[in-house]
Structures are given as structure tokens and as C-alpha cells.
Design an enzyme around this catalytic site. Structure first.
Site, PDB file in Angstrom:
ATOM      1  N   LYS A 171     -19.155 -61.788  20.221  1.00 49.74           N
ATOM      2  CA  LYS A 171     -20.137 -60.742  20.549  1.00 49.74           C
ATOM      3  C   LYS A 171     -19.718 -59.398  19.951  1.00 49.74           C
ATOM      4  CE  LYS A 171     -23.629 -58.583  22.275  1.00 49.74           C
ATOM      5  NZ  LYS A 171     -24.009 -58.510  23.695  1.00 49.74           N
ATOM      6  N   LYS A 239     -20.276 -48.224  23.957  1.00 53.25           N
ATOM      7  CA  LYS A 239     -19.264 -48.994  24.685  1.00 53.25           C
ATOM      8  C   LYS A 239     -18.821 -50.211  23.882  1.00 53.25           C
ATOM      9  CE  LYS A 239     -20.608 -52.143  27.271  1.00 53.25           C
ATOM     10  NZ  LYS A 239     -20.825 -53.616  27.235  1.00 53.25           N
TER      11      LYS A 239
END
Length: 292
Positions: A171, A239
Site C-alpha cells: 500500500k 500521512k
């Protein structure tokens, strides 16, 4: 069909839980804001007032939370998922977090008799609604097989990529590629507009060639229309780029292009645009060229 406890009913989690209900699973949902729980109930789910109630009796528990500290609190905390989940339950964490945190969750889960998969997703809100997410799964092969009926209800591309933490590593690579593509798409749009070219026509033909990408298809209209209502917020991509940079450091890697786009994302958040869609990275590229 499974008894599913679902924690985190936000932009991504809410549609995923609804798709599980539609597939015939009994879904008990919990979210800190009650309105999202009520929405799930309207769609056929069951409301939970806290984490303990959400996971009680669950065969499968899914978490979709914003960041690593949230997972540490909700899953590993004193009154968290692992403290209340029945032995033998399967925990599928679909949050996007640091790979080392996912490995720790798997280790602590195993110590309590809980099977754990890290299964972050890609595709944004539209694919969460359609149930066509791409899901990269880390964990034991047998646990991945057990999760099939649940993951297939929310995803179209579901791939086991390795042991615990591998899903988060893949990811991170996904978010690196997406951020880079958004940045280059923004530059291409500024470039076309500066030369007086019909941007819609130009990007349409680019999309049919080697320059075409899922990012171009999903984001070019937002950029052309300067319409940045969030599908995936810049603050979350900020983030995620932090996760990429941290993981790259851990591996002793240099990612020069990734580092540059991470700085542009950070600048956008610093300018107060964190709540906008990540396609709003266009604003920084435009600003650098005196077009802001």
C-alpha cells in the site's frame, strides 16, 4: 455468511460495511460519531455502542481507521479489539498504517488466539461504494483463504502479497505511485493551459496512450474544474507519504521523486488544504508557476 464486527464507518468504511450487508453478512458496526452507525442500520446493519459490543461474537472483525496511533488504541488498547474478540476470530485491518505496527498487531493477536491480516485498500470512495476496491493482503495463506467471502464482497482485485506487514508495504508503494501521478498530471495540465491547448481534449488523448492511468481517468476532471471535494483527503495522503519515507529509510533507500512530491503534499497541508481531495495538489503546481 459471517458475523462481522466493523469498526470505522467513514468515507471508506461506511460503504464497505454496507456492501458486506448487501452480500448477506450480519454486520455490527461501531464508529465514534453515531450518525454513521445510524446510516449502517438504515442499510440493514446492527448498531454497536462501543468496541466491545461490535466484536462480541464476531467471526470476522474489520477495522478501517485513519492512522497507526488509532489502530494501536482501538485494537491494542486496554479496552480494544484484542481485549474483547472471541478466540479464533479473524481480524482484518483495512487501515493504511506503518508495516511495523501491522506486524505488532499480528504478533499480539496470535498471542491471544486471534488471526490477523493487514489488508489496506486502494480505489477511493467510488470503488468503496461499488465494491471494486483493490486489496493487498499480508498474513498467513490459510487466513487469507478464510477471508475470501468477506474480502470479495468489497473488492474486485484481492491479492495475497506476503506475510504480516506485506500488505502495508505494498500500500505504501501504491501511495507513492499515486502521489507521483497526481503531481505529474497537475504539471501536464498547467503545461497544456499555458500553451493555450484545449486541456480536456489534450488529456483525453493522453489517456488513450501510454500516458494513460487510473489517476488520469479519476482526477483530471477535478483538476480542470478546480473542484476538490474530498474523495481521498490530502491530509491522509500526507500521512501515507510519511509512511513511505519512513519505510524507505528503514530499508536504506533513496526515493528522490517520492521525496519531492511528499514535500509538495506537505506544503498543501500546511496551506490549510488538508481537507481537500488529493487532486488539489494541482494548487501547489499552479502556484509555483504563478497561476495560483
Amino acid at each position: 455468511m459471517s458475523e462481522v464486527g466493523f469498526i470505522g464507518l467513514g468515507i471508506m468504511g461506511g460503504p464497505m460495511a454496507a456492501n458486506l450487508v448487501a452480500a448477506g453478512h450480519r454486520v455490527t458496526g461501531y464508529n465514534r460519531s453515531r450518525g454513521k452507525v445510524d446510516r449502517l442500520v438504515e442499510q440493514g446493519g446492527v448498531a454497536a455502542g462501543d468496541v466491545a459490543e461490535a466484536v462480541r461474537g464476531a467471526e470476522v472483525i474489520i477495522t478501517m481507521l485513519p492512522d497507526s496511533p488509532d489502530v494501536e488504541q482501538i485494537v491494542l488498547g486496554e479496552d480494544g479489539v484484542l481485549a474483547h474478540a472471541p478466540e479464533g476470530a479473524l481480524l482484518i485491518d483495512c487501515s493504511t498504517i506503518r508495516p511495523d505496527v501491522s506486524r505488532r498487531v499480528a504478533e499480539e493477536g496470535a498471542a491471544r488466539g486471534i488471526r490477523v491480516l493487514d489488508a489496506p485498500v486502494s480505489g477511493g470512495e467510488p470503488k468503496a461504494i461499488d465494491g471494486t476496491l483493490s486489496i493487498m493482503v499480508g498474513g498467513a495463506e490459510e487466513d487469507f483463504a478464510r477471508a475470501g467471502a468477506v474480502l470479495d464482497a468489497v473488492g474486485a482485485t484481492v491479492v495475497h502479497v506476503g506475510p504480516a506487514g506485506a500488505g502495508q508495504t505494498v500500500k505504501a508503494a501504491n501511495q507513492l505511485v499515486v502521489a507521483g501521478n497526481i503531481g505529474l498530471l497537475a504539471e501536464a495540465l498547467v503545461f497544456l493551459e499555458a500553451h493555450g491547448v484545449d486541456a480536456e481534449a489534450g488529456l483525453r488523448v493522453l489517456g488513450g496512450g501510454l500516458a494513460g492511468s487510473a489517476v488520469l481517468g479519476a482526477k483530471e476532471a477535478k483538476m480542470r474544474g478546480r473542484e476538490f471535494a474530498p474523495g481521498f483527503r490530502l491530509e491522509l495522503h500526507h500521512k501515507d507519504m510519511g509512511i513511505v519515507q519512513s519505510a524507505a529509510r528503514d530499508a536504506g533507500l533513496s526515493i528522490p521523486l517520492g521525496s519531492l512530491v511528499a514535500q509538495l503534499v506537505a506544503a498543501s497541508v500546511a496551506r490549510g488544504e488538508g481537507g481537500l481531495d488529493h487532486s488539489a495538489l494541482y494548487n501547489r503546481i499552479a502556484e509555483l508557476n504563478g497561476k495560483g
